[in-house]
Design an enzyme around this catalytic site. Structure first.
Site, PDB file in Angstrom:
ATOM      1  N   LYS A  26       0.854  -1.190   0.000  1.00 42.79           N
ATOM      2  CA  LYS A  26       0.000   0.000   0.000  1.00 42.79           C
ATOM      3  C   LYS A  26       0.889   1.239   0.000  1.00 42.79           C
ATOM      4  O   LYS A  26       1.912   1.284   0.696  1.00 42.79           O
ATOM      5  CB  LYS A  26      -0.900  -0.040   1.235  1.00 42.79           C
ATOM      6  CG  LYS A  26      -1.905   1.085   1.348  1.00 42.79           C
ATOM      7  CD  LYS A  26      -2.769   0.870   2.580  1.00 42.79           C
ATOM      8  CE  LYS A  26      -3.788   1.965   2.801  1.00 42.79           C
ATOM      9  NZ  LYS A  26      -4.615   1.718   4.002  1.00 42.79           N
ATOM     10  N   SER A  39      -9.347   1.740   3.505  1.00 40.37           N
ATOM     11  CA  SER A  39      -8.551   2.498   2.567  1.00 40.37           C
ATOM     12  C   SER A  39      -7.565   1.653   1.755  1.00 40.37           C
ATOM     13  O   SER A  39      -6.965   2.139   0.797  1.00 40.37           O
ATOM     14  CB  SER A  39      -7.763   3.577   3.322  1.00 40.37           C
ATOM     15  OG  SER A  39      -6.863   2.980   4.270  1.00 40.37           O
ATOM     16  N   SER A  70      -9.746  -0.792   7.438  1.00 37.50           N
ATOM     17  CA  SER A  70      -9.101  -0.568   6.152  1.00 37.50           C
ATOM     18  C   SER A  70      -8.363  -1.767   5.570  1.00 37.50           C
ATOM     19  O   SER A  70      -7.882  -1.701   4.440  1.00 37.50           O
ATOM     20  CB  SER A  70      -8.143   0.627   6.246  1.00 37.50           C
ATOM     21  OG  SER A  70      -8.882   1.819   6.351  1.00 37.50           O
TER      22      SER A  70
END
Length: 544
Positions: free
Chosen positions: A120, A201, A225
């Site tokens: 990420k 996210s 997330s």
């Protein structure tokens, strides 16, 4: 309901329980597809299978990296344009070549030797790629340093293939945000149905793992997330106990809740990644307890109060309970939600704003002044306003503004909020349920079948969110999520939640369920629900 996405969902959801149903699952509809974007061959397989193929000499790391790069080009940048990958490591092929040479000389660094992993894009690596949080302000933030979890992955031979797109600033910018959107990466698309929310996210990490763009991906979670995009994209996600995976060199939200975790196709793949990422527990083998018999005789707390309103999800949850029972578990119904302070959601949200201001100010101040001109949260707010045509075209920066207005971590209000929320979610929440019902783990649906991406209204989530993940997040406790079925080609997951530092045990329970159920589905890359013939027909007018 304010849309801070998973940040204010700690309370509510008081629903009556129902007993497991033997109603058979609906078969998956046959979609209308113009092109087949499904992965084939070795890259369609799981991380453990790919590792075994490398060990057996069936494929080289160079060949594997090449296959992933070709697939990223074909479906992430072209075709369905998932936009799950934000940047690629320009040295990945050279690193793969070096690892192949080591293997040829009889040297293998670890179980992940030659395995391509995507991070990420809020996680730093020493590779020649920026760490941006999807924000224009950090587009040149090349730090040339590994977060400890990345160093752990690299020590076992993993190749950092690149960085995944994400909800900008890990979805902590606006109360009207769109999950999976960033200024640099655009909108991540859900590979199961392209107009559906990939959740966030860690949107790009979830979509990339599901779409076979890497053998495994890494996400981060503050509150949902990792688990929500795993649910949305139909993969396994694991949020460890906070502190097991060190957060150094990761762009922060909350010092008390942030953690990184693996996102993969299988529980074993997640456990293999944990062995590398969890550098604080070098003597723990997270794969050791993985057995199809791990649930035999185990008392499981069934959170009937957290099933949500969806009849489809409740049916899948009932089926999951039958699978758990078939695996040997003893099911214990829990119908009543523990009482919590009335302002728990507000206090939990305030904690994040306090800690975000403190953490982001420290992070920005430590970046290279030549590469990052915004040196504080206030300067970031000003930068976004100056660059509003790029940054603020879809939604505002209300959370940044609210965070900037918070006092310091020395304030009594902050310290009271932390003590109250942790007491409510730990001793008076998860631990109380485990102890009072004499159970080893709690299970519930992970979340809803995801809504459409909506650039007009932002994220629109159900009022009665299925699941108990907010408590695990705020407590800092482990939470594994595993696919439990599909609703018209959209995946939904089952959650396993435990107390502090029971991570290996939670993974073992999740593995036993996975082996019994085998309910992960491959993405179909449908444009929308009307690619399903029955839905397309139903949507047509029947009168002249």
């Amino acid at each position: 309901m304010k849309k801070y996405h998973l940040l204010s969902l700690a309370v509510g959801l008081a629903l009556a329980g129902c007993s497991p149903s033997s109603e058979p699952q609906q078969s998956a509809p046959t979609p209308i597809v113009e092109a087949n974007f499904q992965a084939t061959g070795l890259i369609a397989k799981s991380l453990p299978e790919i590792a075994q193929a490398l060990n057996n000499g069936e494929i080289s790391s160079v060949e594997l990296v090449t296959l992933y790069l070709e697939r990223i080009k074909a479906i992430d940048k072209q075709g369905p344009r998932l936009q799950a990958v934000l940047s690629l490591n320009p040295d990945a092929l050279e690193q793969a070549k070096a690892l192949d040479a080591m293997r040829a000389d009889g040297l293998v660094k670890g179980p992940l030797h030659g395995i391509p992993i995507l991070l990420k894009d809020n996680i730093e690596s020493m590779d020649n790629i920026a760490t941006t949080a999807g924000a224009l302000a950090l587009k040149d933030n090349i730090t040339h340093r590994d977060s400890p979890l990345v160093a752990g992955l690299r020590a076992q031979g993993a190749i950092i293939l690149g960085k995944t797109n994400l909800s900008q600033w890990a979805n902590f910018r606006s109360e009207d945000s769109m999950s999976g959107w960033s200024a640099l990466g655009g909108q991540v698309r859900n590979p199961h149905m392209l107009d559906r929310n990939p959740c966030g996210s860690s949107s790009g990490s979830g979509a990339a793992a599901a779409a076979s763009l890497a053998a495994g991906t890494v996400g981060t979670e503050t509150n949902g997330s990792i688990t929500c995009p795993s649910n949305a994209n139909g993969i396994v996600g694991f949020k460890p106990t906070v502190g097991i995976v060190l957060q150094q060199y990761i762009i922060p939200i909350s010092a008390s809740q942030d953690t990184a975790g693996p996102m993969t196709k299988t529980v074993k793949g997640a456990a293999m990644m944990m062995n590398a990422m969890a550098t604080t527990t070098p003597n723990t083998d997270y794969t050791r307890g993985l057995s199809k018999d791990a649930l035999k005789g185990i008392r499981i707390g069934v959170l009937n109060f957290a099933k949500g309103n969806s009849s489809h999800i409740k049916q899948h949850f009932d089926t999951a309970l039958l699978d758990l029972a078939a695996a040997g578990a003893i099911l214990v119904s829990i119908d009543e939600r523990p009482k919590a302070p009335e302002n728990l959601g507000e206090m939990g949200y305030d904690i994040l704003k306090y800690e975000f201001k403190e953490g982001l100010n420290a992070y920005l101040a430590a970046t290279s002044p030549e590469q990052v001109k915004t040196r504080s949260l206030q300067e970031l707010i000003d930068f976004n306003q100056t660059n509003a045509a790029v940054e603020l075209v879809l939604f505002d920066q209300s959370i940044l503004l609210a965070s900037q207005a918070m006092a310091s971590l020395e304030s009594e209000a902050y310290q009271t909020a932390v003590a109250t929320v942790q007491q409510a979610t730990r001793q008076d929440g998860i631990d109380k349920l485990l102890q009072e019902h004499n159970v080893s783990v709690l299970v519930a649906p992970t979340g809803p079948a995801v809504p459409r991406v909506d650039p007009i209204n932002g994220d629109i989530w159900p009022e009665n969110w299925p699941g108990y993940g907010s408590y695990a997040a705020q407590a800092g406790y482990p939470h594994a999520t595993v696919p439990m079925g599909e609703i018209r080609s959209l995946s939904v997951n089952l959650s396993f939640i435990g107390t502090k530092n029971t991570d290996a045990t939670i993974l073992a329970y999740a593995y036993a369920y996975e082996q019994q159920s085998q309910r992960r589905i491959e993405p179909q890359y449908l444009s929308n629900a009307e690619d399903i013939p029955a839905i397309a027909e139903a949507m047509k007018a029947k009168s002249n």
